[in-house]
Scaffold this motif. Structure first.
Motif, PDB file in Angstrom:
ATOM      1  N   GLY A  25       8.517  -5.384  10.734  1.00  0.00           N
ATOM      2  CA  GLY A  25       7.876  -6.484  10.029  1.00  0.00           C
ATOM      3  C   GLY A  25       8.479  -6.783   8.670  1.00  0.00           C
ATOM      4  O   GLY A  25       8.008  -7.675   7.969  1.00  0.00           O
ATOM      5  N   ASN A  28      12.408  -9.641   5.354  1.00  0.00           N
ATOM      6  CA  ASN A  28      13.191  -9.978   4.160  1.00  0.00           C
ATOM      7  C   ASN A  28      13.577  -8.712   3.410  1.00  0.00           C
ATOM      8  O   ASN A  28      12.751  -7.797   3.245  1.00  0.00           O
ATOM      9  CB  ASN A  28      12.391 -10.899   3.233  1.00  0.00           C
ATOM     10  CG  ASN A  28      12.277 -12.300   3.790  1.00  0.00           C
ATOM     11  OD1 ASN A  28      13.189 -12.791   4.448  1.00  0.00           O
ATOM     12  ND2 ASN A  28      11.142 -12.941   3.575  1.00  0.00           N
ATOM     13  N   THR A  30      13.969  -8.150   0.416  1.00  0.00           N
ATOM     14  CA  THR A  30      13.390  -7.955  -0.910  1.00  0.00           C
ATOM     15  C   THR A  30      12.134  -7.093  -0.908  1.00  0.00           C
ATOM     16  O   THR A  30      11.630  -6.766  -1.974  1.00  0.00           O
ATOM     17  CB  THR A  30      13.064  -9.312  -1.556  1.00  0.00           C
ATOM     18  OG1 THR A  30      12.381 -10.123  -0.584  1.00  0.00           O
ATOM     19  CG2 THR A  30      14.323 -10.018  -1.990  1.00  0.00           C
ATOM     20  N   GLU A  70      -1.295   5.405  -4.960  1.00  0.00           N
ATOM     21  CA  GLU A  70      -0.474   4.203  -4.968  1.00  0.00           C
ATOM     22  C   GLU A  70       0.529   4.255  -6.112  1.00  0.00           C
ATOM     23  O   GLU A  70       0.143   4.369  -7.272  1.00  0.00           O
ATOM     24  CB  GLU A  70      -1.384   2.996  -5.135  1.00  0.00           C
ATOM     25  CG  GLU A  70      -0.607   1.697  -5.235  1.00  0.00           C
ATOM     26  CD  GLU A  70      -1.541   0.525  -5.453  1.00  0.00           C
ATOM     27  OE1 GLU A  70      -2.701   0.634  -5.038  1.00  0.00           O
ATOM     28  OE2 GLU A  70      -1.096  -0.473  -6.033  1.00  0.00           O
ATOM     29  N   PRO A  71       1.816   4.158  -5.798  1.00  0.00           N
ATOM     30  CA  PRO A  71       2.807   4.141  -6.881  1.00  0.00           C
ATOM     31  C   PRO A  71       2.749   2.815  -7.612  1.00  0.00           C
ATOM     32  O   PRO A  71       2.455   1.778  -7.027  1.00  0.00           O
ATOM     33  CB  PRO A  71       4.136   4.323  -6.141  1.00  0.00           C
ATOM     34  CG  PRO A  71       3.882   3.823  -4.761  1.00  0.00           C
ATOM     35  CD  PRO A  71       2.429   4.077  -4.467  1.00  0.00           C
ATOM     36  N   PRO A  73       4.338  -0.388  -9.535  1.00  0.00           N
ATOM     37  CA  PRO A  73       5.621  -1.098  -9.543  1.00  0.00           C
ATOM     38  C   PRO A  73       6.435  -0.617 -10.741  1.00  0.00           C
ATOM     39  O   PRO A  73       5.897  -0.448 -11.837  1.00  0.00           O
ATOM     40  CB  PRO A  73       5.204  -2.561  -9.697  1.00  0.00           C
ATOM     41  CG  PRO A  73       3.788  -2.608  -9.244  1.00  0.00           C
ATOM     42  CD  PRO A  73       3.194  -1.275  -9.582  1.00  0.00           C
ATOM     43  N   GLU A 164       7.717 -16.731  -5.634  1.00  0.00           N
ATOM     44  CA  GLU A 164       7.795 -15.598  -4.701  1.00  0.00           C
ATOM     45  C   GLU A 164       8.953 -15.668  -3.717  1.00  0.00           C
ATOM     46  O   GLU A 164       9.381 -14.649  -3.196  1.00  0.00           O
ATOM     47  CB  GLU A 164       6.492 -15.441  -3.901  1.00  0.00           C
ATOM     48  CG  GLU A 164       5.296 -15.072  -4.747  1.00  0.00           C
ATOM     49  CD  GLU A 164       4.090 -14.764  -3.904  1.00  0.00           C
ATOM     50  OE1 GLU A 164       4.012 -15.227  -2.755  1.00  0.00           O
ATOM     51  OE2 GLU A 164       3.208 -14.033  -4.406  1.00  0.00           O
TER      52      GLU A 164
ATOM     53  N   ARG B  34       2.952 -10.026  -0.006  1.00  0.00           N
ATOM     54  CA  ARG B  34       3.757 -10.850  -0.907  1.00  0.00           C
ATOM     55  C   ARG B  34       4.129 -10.077  -2.173  1.00  0.00           C
ATOM     56  O   ARG B  34       3.324  -9.260  -2.612  1.00  0.00           O
ATOM     57  CB  ARG B  34       2.964 -12.090  -1.318  1.00  0.00           C
ATOM     58  CG  ARG B  34       2.685 -13.043  -0.192  1.00  0.00           C
ATOM     59  CD  ARG B  34       1.696 -14.091  -0.642  1.00  0.00           C
ATOM     60  NE  ARG B  34       1.442 -15.063   0.387  1.00  0.00           N
ATOM     61  CZ  ARG B  34       2.137 -16.199   0.544  1.00  0.00           C
ATOM     62  NH1 ARG B  34       3.115 -16.472  -0.283  1.00  0.00           N
ATOM     63  NH2 ARG B  34       1.848 -17.040   1.504  1.00  0.00           N
ATOM     64  N   PRO B  35       5.273 -10.350  -2.761  1.00  0.00           N
ATOM     65  CA  PRO B  35       6.306 -11.221  -2.215  1.00  0.00           C
ATOM     66  C   PRO B  35       7.016 -10.526  -1.055  1.00  0.00           C
ATOM     67  O   PRO B  35       6.556  -9.486  -0.618  1.00  0.00           O
ATOM     68  CB  PRO B  35       7.241 -11.416  -3.404  1.00  0.00           C
ATOM     69  CG  PRO B  35       7.085 -10.171  -4.200  1.00  0.00           C
ATOM     70  CD  PRO B  35       5.641  -9.748  -4.038  1.00  0.00           C
ATOM     71  N   ALA B  36       8.087 -11.077  -0.590  1.00  0.00           N
ATOM     72  CA  ALA B  36       8.917 -10.547   0.503  1.00  0.00           C
ATOM     73  C   ALA B  36       8.346 -10.895   1.864  1.00  0.00           C
ATOM     74  O   ALA B  36       8.975 -10.684   2.875  1.00  0.00           O
ATOM     75  CB  ALA B  36       9.136  -9.047   0.408  1.00  0.00           C
ATOM     76  N   MET B  37       7.132 -11.436   1.896  1.00  0.00           N
ATOM     77  CA  MET B  37       6.577 -11.924   3.157  1.00  0.00           C
ATOM     78  C   MET B  37       6.585 -10.857   4.248  1.00  0.00           C
ATOM     79  O   MET B  37       6.984 -11.106   5.380  1.00  0.00           O
ATOM     80  CB  MET B  37       7.324 -13.169   3.635  1.00  0.00           C
ATOM     81  CG  MET B  37       7.372 -14.274   2.610  1.00  0.00           C
ATOM     82  SD  MET B  37       5.701 -14.761   2.110  1.00  0.00           S
ATOM     83  CE  MET B  37       6.036 -15.685   0.623  1.00  0.00           C
ATOM     84  N   ILE B  38       6.158  -9.675   3.889  1.00  0.00           N
ATOM     85  CA  ILE B  38       6.096  -8.580   4.858  1.00  0.00           C
ATOM     86  C   ILE B  38       5.025  -8.881   5.897  1.00  0.00           C
ATOM     87  O   ILE B  38       3.923  -9.309   5.559  1.00  0.00           O
ATOM     88  CB  ILE B  38       5.742  -7.271   4.130  1.00  0.00           C
ATOM     89  CG1 ILE B  38       6.837  -6.899   3.145  1.00  0.00           C
ATOM     90  CG2 ILE B  38       5.519  -6.151   5.126  1.00  0.00           C
ATOM     91  CD1 ILE B  38       6.427  -5.781   2.213  1.00  0.00           C
ATOM     92  N   SER B 144      -3.147  -3.828  -2.342  1.00  0.00           N
ATOM     93  CA  SER B 144      -1.837  -3.889  -2.978  1.00  0.00           C
ATOM     94  C   SER B 144      -1.250  -2.493  -2.987  1.00  0.00           C
ATOM     95  O   SER B 144      -1.980  -1.490  -2.999  1.00  0.00           O
ATOM     96  CB  SER B 144      -1.942  -4.438  -4.403  1.00  0.00           C
ATOM     97  OG  SER B 144      -2.641  -3.522  -5.218  1.00  0.00           O
ATOM     98  N   PHE B 145       0.069  -2.447  -2.964  1.00  0.00           N
ATOM     99  CA  PHE B 145       0.747  -1.149  -2.959  1.00  0.00           C
ATOM    100  C   PHE B 145       2.148  -1.338  -3.516  1.00  0.00           C
ATOM    101  O   PHE B 145       2.945  -2.100  -2.975  1.00  0.00           O
ATOM    102  CB  PHE B 145       0.816  -0.596  -1.526  1.00  0.00           C
ATOM    103  CG  PHE B 145       1.327   0.810  -1.441  1.00  0.00           C
ATOM    104  CD1 PHE B 145       0.460   1.880  -1.611  1.00  0.00           C
ATOM    105  CD2 PHE B 145       2.667   1.056  -1.212  1.00  0.00           C
ATOM    106  CE1 PHE B 145       0.930   3.189  -1.542  1.00  0.00           C
ATOM    107  CE2 PHE B 145       3.143   2.355  -1.144  1.00  0.00           C
ATOM    108  CZ  PHE B 145       2.269   3.416  -1.301  1.00  0.00           C
ATOM    109  N   ALA B 146       2.416  -0.653  -4.580  1.00  0.00           N
ATOM    110  CA  ALA B 146       3.770  -0.625  -5.158  1.00  0.00           C
ATOM    111  C   ALA B 146       4.365  -2.011  -5.355  1.00  0.00           C
ATOM    112  O   ALA B 146       5.532  -2.254  -5.066  1.00  0.00           O
ATOM    113  CB  ALA B 146       4.689   0.216  -4.281  1.00  0.00           C
ATOM    114  N   GLY B 147       3.557  -2.931  -5.808  1.00  0.00           N
ATOM    115  CA  GLY B 147       4.077  -4.265  -6.113  1.00  0.00           C
ATOM    116  C   GLY B 147       3.936  -5.262  -4.980  1.00  0.00           C
ATOM    117  O   GLY B 147       4.235  -6.438  -5.151  1.00  0.00           O
ATOM    118  N   ILE B 148       3.521  -4.806  -3.812  1.00  0.00           N
ATOM    119  CA  ILE B 148       3.301  -5.712  -2.689  1.00  0.00           C
ATOM    120  C   ILE B 148       1.797  -5.943  -2.566  1.00  0.00           C
ATOM    121  O   ILE B 148       1.015  -4.990  -2.503  1.00  0.00           O
ATOM    122  CB  ILE B 148       3.835  -5.113  -1.374  1.00  0.00           C
ATOM    123  CG1 ILE B 148       5.344  -4.894  -1.462  1.00  0.00           C
ATOM    124  CG2 ILE B 148       3.479  -6.019  -0.199  1.00  0.00           C
ATOM    125  CD1 ILE B 148       6.170  -6.165  -1.526  1.00  0.00           C
TER     126      ILE B 148
END
Lengths: 369, 166
Positions: A25, A28, A30, A70-71, A73, A164, B34-38, B144-148
């Motif tokens: 999944g 991308n 990024t 949770e790490p 960012p 985004e 988001r971002p990265a549209m996972i 949310s997790f690690a920026g996502i």
């Protein structure tokens, strides 16, 4: 010219991207990498995924019962990468086995919601010979390495993000042509000249959306002997939530045009398929060649990937001695986060050596942080 | 993420009176990080039905059966966001079901009830139900997790075969 050359110049300076993650999944790049085209510095999420999804689970019972917090960012990150190769060749031309320290890189990056920057410096195995001209000449042909190390600015770029999905990148980085796959030493990357000699200075704009994306970039000449400015156009589409296909076009006046298509898709269960098929027209020589790569993979258990590889390249379709075909099994093991090793034993047909069939085997050790 | 639920439908040709049994139930959800549209996909099979008559009843889905393929993510989803310790089951109640039409039922998730419209596709005894929910409507914190960060909108599909108990 030595075969292991071909390996070296592709294997150099990128933190491995793993496009197989698309089947989970992650369509991308990024999600895990700062770079929109994959490879290099990891995001905090990518770092976490290296532990949770990519590598074998050695967790203690206590860790299993108390999953990690949770790490956060991370905006600043210092990392590095080292790669060592053991290569075995057996053909009519030579029989050899050698260990090759391939690269050591350090990396500093900044990454937030709207802005990113990356600087990657290090040492890479130096081609035999020494002069820049000789190295440039050798890179496309797969010349010879083994003469110590040379310093390198692998990447140096800044990037702005918008809404985004939009990215604007300026600086020195590897053009995002083709499937950014760790297996590309097999010839697709090497033969097409997108190896570690081919970082370029350029401007890239990319849109990486939920279903479709596009990358448009312009680059300066690779060096004074290698073409003029180049242009990259890539269109990406995800027909499902876990697959992706992309069309690529590379124009490098007055040298060449390349057109290609790559895709990654899950098959049944833990099996998956990826391929990267390219045709190159060399404008100055008026020749056409092809560079095909197909990989059938199977995740045996988390952290263990078994693969069947097939790679065929022929720089000039009117000259059979330019054809090289390799195929065979490989296995890639991720025993822990930040480390993996890959073992491959391929059969090789190289018409240049009149080789009916040779062995092309290697063990690659790769550590990063 | 998650929302897990599903349910509905069926009822089928409920000309019969009674009870129905489900076979091969599967509940899936798709969320976007988001971002990265996972694409975050989860799946569970803990679906049961309680039919009151031919046209009404309820589905119960055991949220603990949901899996997304990453253990840590599953733990966070169930314990931190869905809070399955307090709300272990999602329930979809429906009345006046007509298999030829879409359905609006009452979904109870995370202790909150909301009306949810459901699209239903029936082929023989096989039913496919699709709907969308907003996590915020059910007072579920956006994961949310690690920026996502997971988007508010989550798509849910439910598949099963239903037959009358004899």
């Amino acid at each position: 010219m030595k075969f292991w050359l071909v390996l070296l110049f592709v294997l150099a300076p990128r933190a491995w991207p793993y496009p197989e993650m698309i089947r989970h999944g992650y369509t991308n790049c990024t999600a895990c990498h700062i770079s929109p085209t994959g490879g290099g510095a990891l995001t905090a999420y990518g770092d976490s995924l290296a532990r949770e999804l990519l590598s074998y689970q050695w967790k203690s019972q206590a860790e299993k019962e108390n999953p990690e917090d949770e790490p956060k960012p991370r905006r600043f990150h210092l990392g590095g990468e080292i790669r060592v190769l053991s290569l075995y060749l057996n053909n009519q031309h030579e029989t050899s086995r050698k260990w090759i320290p391939m690269q050591v890189h350090g990396e500093a990056s900044y990454n937030d919601e709207f802005f990113a920057a990356n600087l990657r410096l290090g040492l890479v195995a130096k081609p035999d010979g020494g002069s820049e001209e000789e190295e440039a000449d050798e890179s496309d042909e797969g010349g010879g390495f083994g003469d110590g190390f040379s310093g390198q600015v692998a990447t140096a770029y800044v990037m702005a993000r918008y809404a985004e999905i939009w990215n604007l990148r300026l600086g020195r980085f590897l053009p995002g042509y083709g499937l950014n796959n760790s297996m590309h030493f097999l010839g697709t990357r090497g033969g097409l000249g997108f190896g570690f000699k081919d970082q370029r200075t350029g401007l890239e704009i990319s849109r990486l959306g939920e279903r479709w994306g596009a990358v448009v970039a312009i680059f300066g000449a690779r060096d004074e002997n290698q073409g003029e400015n180049s242009r990259l156009f890539q269109f990406q589409y995800s027909p499902t939530d876990k697959s992706k296909v992309a069309l690529n076009f590379w124009n490098e006046d007055p040298l060449r045009n390349i057109f290609g298509v790559w895709a990654v898709t899950p098959l049944y269960g833990s099996a998956y398929l990826s391929f990267d098929l390219n045709r190159q027209r060399e404008l100055d020589l008026k020749t056409t060649g092809h560079y095909y790569f197909v990989q059938l993979g199977y995740e045996m258990t988390q952290g263990v990937q078994a693969r069947l590889l097939w790679d065929r390249q022929q720089r000039d379709e009117t000259r059979s001695y330019t054809k090289v075909v390799r195929y065979g099994p490989s296995i890639q093991i991720f025993p822990s986060p930040y480390f993996d090793l890959e073992l491959a034993w391929l059969k090789e047909h190289n018409r240049l050596y009149n080789s009916s069939q040779g062995d092309y085997a290697y063990i690659l050790l790769h550590g990063y942080y | 993420m998650k929302a897990s639920l599903l349910f509905f439908i069926f009822a089928l040709s409920f000309q019969a009176q009674g009870e129905w049994v489900l076979r091969n139930p599967k509940v899936e959800f798709t969320a976007t990080g988001r971002p990265a549209m996972i694409k975050i996909k989860g799946e569970g099979n803990g679906l049961k039905i309680k039919s009151e008559d031919a046209r009404s009843g309820s589905f119960q889905f055991e949220l603990a059966t949901l899996k997304t393929g990453i253990k840590t993510r599953d733990e966070h989803m169930k314990n931190k966001y869905l809070e399955i310790g307090k709300f272990p089951v999602a329930e979809f109640s429906f009345k006046e079901f007509d298999p030829a039409q879409s359905l609006v039922g009452r979904l109870k998730l995370h202790g909150v009830e909301q009306n949810v419209p459901v699209r239903i596709t029936k082929s023989g005894a096989h039913y496919l139900a699709e709907f969308e929910i907003k996590l915020s409507d059910f007072q579920i914190e956006l994961p949310s997790f690690a920026g996502i960060k997971v988007a508010d909108l989550v798509r849910v599909t439910t598949e099963f075969e239903a037959e009358e108990k004899k």
